[in-house]
Design a protein around this motif. Structure first.
Motif, PDB file in Angstrom:
ATOM      1  N   HIS A   5      35.851  41.620  33.718  1.00 35.62           N
ATOM      2  CA  HIS A   5      36.933  42.242  32.951  1.00 35.62           C
ATOM      3  C   HIS A   5      36.717  43.744  32.824  1.00 35.62           C
ATOM      4  CE1 HIS A   5      39.835  43.087  29.789  1.00 35.62           C
ATOM      5  NE2 HIS A   5      38.848  43.603  29.069  1.00 35.62           N
ATOM      6  N   LEU A   6      35.485  44.162  32.593  1.00 32.72           N
ATOM      7  CA  LEU A   6      35.204  45.594  32.483  1.00 32.72           C
ATOM      8  C   LEU A   6      35.537  46.321  33.785  1.00 32.72           C
ATOM      9  CD1 LEU A   6      31.821  45.545  30.518  1.00 32.72           C
ATOM     10  CD2 LEU A   6      34.094  46.078  29.624  1.00 32.72           C
ATOM     11  N   LEU A   7      35.273  45.675  34.918  1.00 33.53           N
ATOM     12  CA  LEU A   7      35.645  46.281  36.200  1.00 33.53           C
ATOM     13  C   LEU A   7      37.159  46.448  36.300  1.00 33.53           C
ATOM     14  CD1 LEU A   7      33.351  44.345  38.710  1.00 33.53           C
ATOM     15  CD2 LEU A   7      33.186  46.773  38.116  1.00 33.53           C
ATOM     16  N   GLN A   8      37.880  45.412  35.915  1.00 33.63           N
ATOM     17  CA  GLN A   8      39.344  45.444  36.004  1.00 33.63           C
ATOM     18  C   GLN A   8      39.942  46.483  35.070  1.00 33.63           C
ATOM     19  OE1 GLN A   8      41.247  41.801  34.812  1.00 33.63           O
ATOM     20  NE2 GLN A   8      43.192  42.322  35.785  1.00 33.63           N
ATOM     21  N   ALA A   9      39.367  46.614  33.868  1.00 30.55           N
ATOM     22  CA  ALA A   9      39.931  47.507  32.855  1.00 30.55           C
ATOM     23  C   ALA A   9      39.451  48.941  32.991  1.00 30.55           C
ATOM     24  CB  ALA A   9      39.564  46.975  31.464  1.00 30.55           C
ATOM     25  N   ASN A  10      38.594  49.204  33.957  1.00 34.69           N
ATOM     26  CA  ASN A  10      38.005  50.537  34.079  1.00 34.69           C
ATOM     27  C   ASN A  10      39.061  51.599  34.350  1.00 34.69           C
ATOM     28  OD1 ASN A  10      36.047  52.682  34.760  1.00 34.69           O
ATOM     29  ND2 ASN A  10      36.861  52.345  36.827  1.00 34.69           N
ATOM     30  N   ASP A  11      39.011  52.699  33.581  1.00 33.83           N
ATOM     31  CA  ASP A  11      39.897  53.837  33.825  1.00 33.83           C
ATOM     32  C   ASP A  11      39.128  55.155  33.741  1.00 33.83           C
ATOM     33  OD1 ASP A  11      39.365  53.959  31.135  1.00 33.83           O
ATOM     34  OD2 ASP A  11      41.460  53.973  30.481  1.00 33.83           O
ATOM     35  N   ARG A  12      37.768  55.070  33.892  1.00 39.02           N
ATOM     36  CA  ARG A  12      36.945  56.273  33.820  1.00 39.02           C
ATOM     37  C   ARG A  12      36.067  56.381  35.063  1.00 39.02           C
ATOM     38  NH1 ARG A  12      34.033  55.529  28.094  1.00 39.02           N
ATOM     39  NH2 ARG A  12      34.130  53.338  28.722  1.00 39.02           N
ATOM     40  N   GLU A  13      35.481  57.543  35.262  1.00 43.40           N
ATOM     41  CA  GLU A  13      34.559  57.725  36.372  1.00 43.40           C
ATOM     42  C   GLU A  13      33.284  56.931  36.105  1.00 43.40           C
ATOM     43  OE1 GLU A  13      31.966  61.211  38.653  1.00 43.40           O
ATOM     44  OE2 GLU A  13      33.289  61.713  36.967  1.00 43.40           O
TER      45      GLU A  13
ATOM     46  N   GLY B 215      38.716  48.134  43.482  1.00 44.96           N
ATOM     47  CA  GLY B 215      38.496  49.453  44.045  1.00 44.96           C
ATOM     48  C   GLY B 215      37.293  50.183  43.485  1.00 44.96           C
ATOM     49  N   VAL B 216      36.237  49.435  43.102  1.00 43.47           N
ATOM     50  CA  VAL B 216      35.012  50.045  42.561  1.00 43.47           C
ATOM     51  C   VAL B 216      33.961  50.071  43.663  1.00 43.47           C
ATOM     52  CG1 VAL B 216      33.153  49.814  40.876  1.00 43.47           C
ATOM     53  CG2 VAL B 216      35.517  49.266  40.229  1.00 43.47           C
ATOM     54  N   ASP B 217      33.456  51.254  43.978  1.00 47.81           N
ATOM     55  CA  ASP B 217      32.431  51.381  45.010  1.00 47.81           C
ATOM     56  C   ASP B 217      31.115  50.777  44.535  1.00 47.81           C
ATOM     57  OD1 ASP B 217      34.137  52.696  46.751  1.00 47.81           O
ATOM     58  OD2 ASP B 217      33.568  54.693  46.035  1.00 47.81           O
ATOM     59  N   ILE B 218      30.445  50.048  45.417  1.00 49.98           N
ATOM     60  CA  ILE B 218      29.138  49.485  45.082  1.00 49.98           C
ATOM     61  C   ILE B 218      28.314  49.380  46.353  1.00 49.98           C
ATOM     62  CG2 ILE B 218      29.932  47.088  45.311  1.00 49.98           C
ATOM     63  CD1 ILE B 218      27.975  46.421  42.970  1.00 49.98           C
ATOM     64  N   ASP B 219      27.047  49.715  46.253  1.00 47.85           N
ATOM     65  CA  ASP B 219      26.087  49.543  47.335  1.00 47.85           C
ATOM     66  C   ASP B 219      25.457  48.171  47.134  1.00 47.85           C
ATOM     67  OD1 ASP B 219      23.784  49.453  48.914  1.00 47.85           O
ATOM     68  OD2 ASP B 219      23.312  51.566  48.633  1.00 47.85           O
ATOM     69  N   ALA B 220      25.945  47.178  47.870  1.00 46.32           N
ATOM     70  CA  ALA B 220      25.505  45.800  47.673  1.00 46.32           C
ATOM     71  C   ALA B 220      24.834  45.285  48.933  1.00 46.32           C
ATOM     72  CB  ALA B 220      26.688  44.906  47.318  1.00 46.32           C
ATOM     73  N   GLU B 221      23.759  44.543  48.723  1.00 43.06           N
ATOM     74  CA  GLU B 221      23.027  43.991  49.864  1.00 43.06           C
ATOM     75  C   GLU B 221      22.396  42.666  49.467  1.00 43.06           C
ATOM     76  OE1 GLU B 221      19.000  45.301  52.070  1.00 43.06           O
ATOM     77  OE2 GLU B 221      20.656  46.739  52.297  1.00 43.06           O
ATOM     78  N   PHE B 222      22.570  41.665  50.342  1.00 45.29           N
ATOM     79  CA  PHE B 222      21.954  40.364  50.164  1.00 45.29           C
ATOM     80  C   PHE B 222      21.004  40.111  51.330  1.00 45.29           C
ATOM     81  CE2 PHE B 222      26.033  40.303  48.066  1.00 45.29           C
ATOM     82  CZ  PHE B 222      25.804  39.629  46.880  1.00 45.29           C
ATOM     83  N   GLY B 223      19.846  39.544  51.023  1.00 45.42           N
ATOM     84  CA  GLY B 223      18.872  39.254  52.069  1.00 45.42           C
ATOM     85  C   GLY B 223      17.922  38.185  51.586  1.00 45.42           C
ATOM     86  N   PRO B 224      16.979  37.793  52.430  1.00 50.75           N
ATOM     87  CA  PRO B 224      16.034  36.742  52.048  1.00 50.75           C
ATOM     88  C   PRO B 224      15.316  37.079  50.746  1.00 50.75           C
ATOM     89  CG  PRO B 224      15.828  37.262  54.380  1.00 50.75           C
ATOM     90  CD  PRO B 224      16.732  38.311  53.789  1.00 50.75           C
TER      91      PRO B 224
END
Length: 257
Positions: free
Chosen positions: A188-196, A225-234
Motif C-alpha cells: 500500500h505504501l508503494l501504491q500511495a507514494n507521492d514523494r521522492e 513505477g518504483v525503481d528497485i535494484d532486485a536480485e534473486f539467487g541461490p
C-alpha cells in the motif's frame, strides 16, 4: 572501528533499552582541545535485526565491523524485540522509538552525519520489512534502503499464515487494527507514494521461505513505477547468505569519497 554497547533510557518505550554502534575510529577520536571535530562526521547506516535476534546479532554472526571499517561508515543497530518495528497494539511504541526518538538519541550521543545523502537503512527478515517501512514512510530521511530476505508482505502473513506463533505475534502487535491498506502495509505504501523515494535494493535467496514475499514486492514496485535494484539467487534464510549480501549492500550505497 569502535564497538559500543549503549544502554540508555527511552521515553517512547518508557523503559531502558540498548543499541550496538560501530564508529569509524578516526571520526570517534579526532576531537580538538576546544571540542571541535577534526574531520567531517561519517555517514551512518541503521542496520535492523530479524524476528529472533537482537541488536548484537549483526556483530555476532557477520563481519559487519570489518566491512564498515573499510567504508568509513558508522553502523547503528537498535533493539526492537519481536515488534515488526510497529507501535504495538498490546505492547510498546517501537515505531515511534525507531522513527522519532532513535535518530535524535544517536545524534546527541555520537558525531555522525544527519544529512539525508549520508543516511541509510537496511535489515534482514523482519528487519528488511522495517527498513523498507521506515524508508517508505520517512523518505526524506534516507538516501538508500536495502532489504535482505525481507518479510515484506505483512498482509499475507496476517491473513494467511496460521502458524500459532505467527498468529499470536500478529495479534499482539496489531490487535484488531487492519494491516491491509495502512501504514504497516508495504505494498500500500508503494501504491500511495507521492514523494521522492530513497534508492531501494532487495536481495533474497531462491531457497528462502520468504522468497514469495520478495517477488510480490518487486512486482508491486514495477506496477507502481518504483525503481528497485532486485536480485534473486541461490541462498537460504541464514547468516552465511546475509554476511555475503551485506557486503553487496555496502558496495551499493551511494557513499561519498
Amino acid at each position: 572501528m569502535a564497538l559500543i554497547r549503549c544502554d540508555f533510557s527511552s521515553e517512547a518505550l518508557a523503559l531502558g533499552t540498548s543499541m550496538t554502534v560501530l564508529l569509524p575510529q578516526q571520526a570517534s577520536t579526532q576531537i580538538g582541545l576546544e571540542g571541535r571535530a577534526g574531520d567531517a562526521a561519517p555517514p551512518v547506516l541503521y542496520l535492523l535485526h530479524g524476528l529472533t535476534d537482537d541488536d548484537t546479532a549483526w556483530t555476532r554472526y557477520t563481519s559487519i565491523e570489518r566491512y564498515a571499517a573499510a567504508k568509513g561508515i558508522a553502523v547503528v543497530m537498535p533493539q526492537v524485540h519481536r515488534s515488526f518495528y510497529a507501535d504495538e497494539r498490546h505492547g510498546l511504541k517501537f515505531w515511534t522509538f525507531l522513527s522519532e526518538e532513535l535518530p535524535s538519541v544517536v545524534s546527541s550521543f555520537f558525531r555522525v552525519s544527519t544529512r539525508r545523502e549520508d543516511t541509510f537503512v537496511a535489515g534482514l527478515s523482519m528487519g528488511g520489512y522495517g527498513a523498507f517501512k521506515w524508508a517508505l514512510r520517512r523518505p526524506e530521511r534516507f538516501a538508500a534502503a536495502a532489504s535482505l530476505s525481507g518479510a515484506l508482505d505483512l498482509v499475507y502473513m496476517a491473513e494467511h499464515d496460521r502458524r500459532p506463533h505467527i498468529a499470536g505475534l500478529i495479534g499482539r502487535v496489531f490487535g484488531d487494527r487492519p494491516v491491509a491498506g495502512g501504514d504497516d502495509d508495504l505494498l500500500h505504501l508503494l501504491q500511495a507514494n507521492d514523494r521522492e523515494l530513497p534508492r531501494l535494493m532487495l536481495r533474497c535467496g531462491t531457497e528462502d521461505h520468504l522468497v514469495a514475499h520478495n517477488e510480490r514486492f518487486v512486482a508491486a514496485c514495477r506496477r507502481y513505477g518504483v525503481d528497485i535494484d532486485a536480485e534473486f539467487g541461490p541462498g537460504e534464510h541464514e547468516w552465511g547468505y546475509w554476511d555475503a549480501q551485506i557486503q553487496a549492500v555496502l558496495d551499493w550505497l551511494p557513499l561519498k569519497n
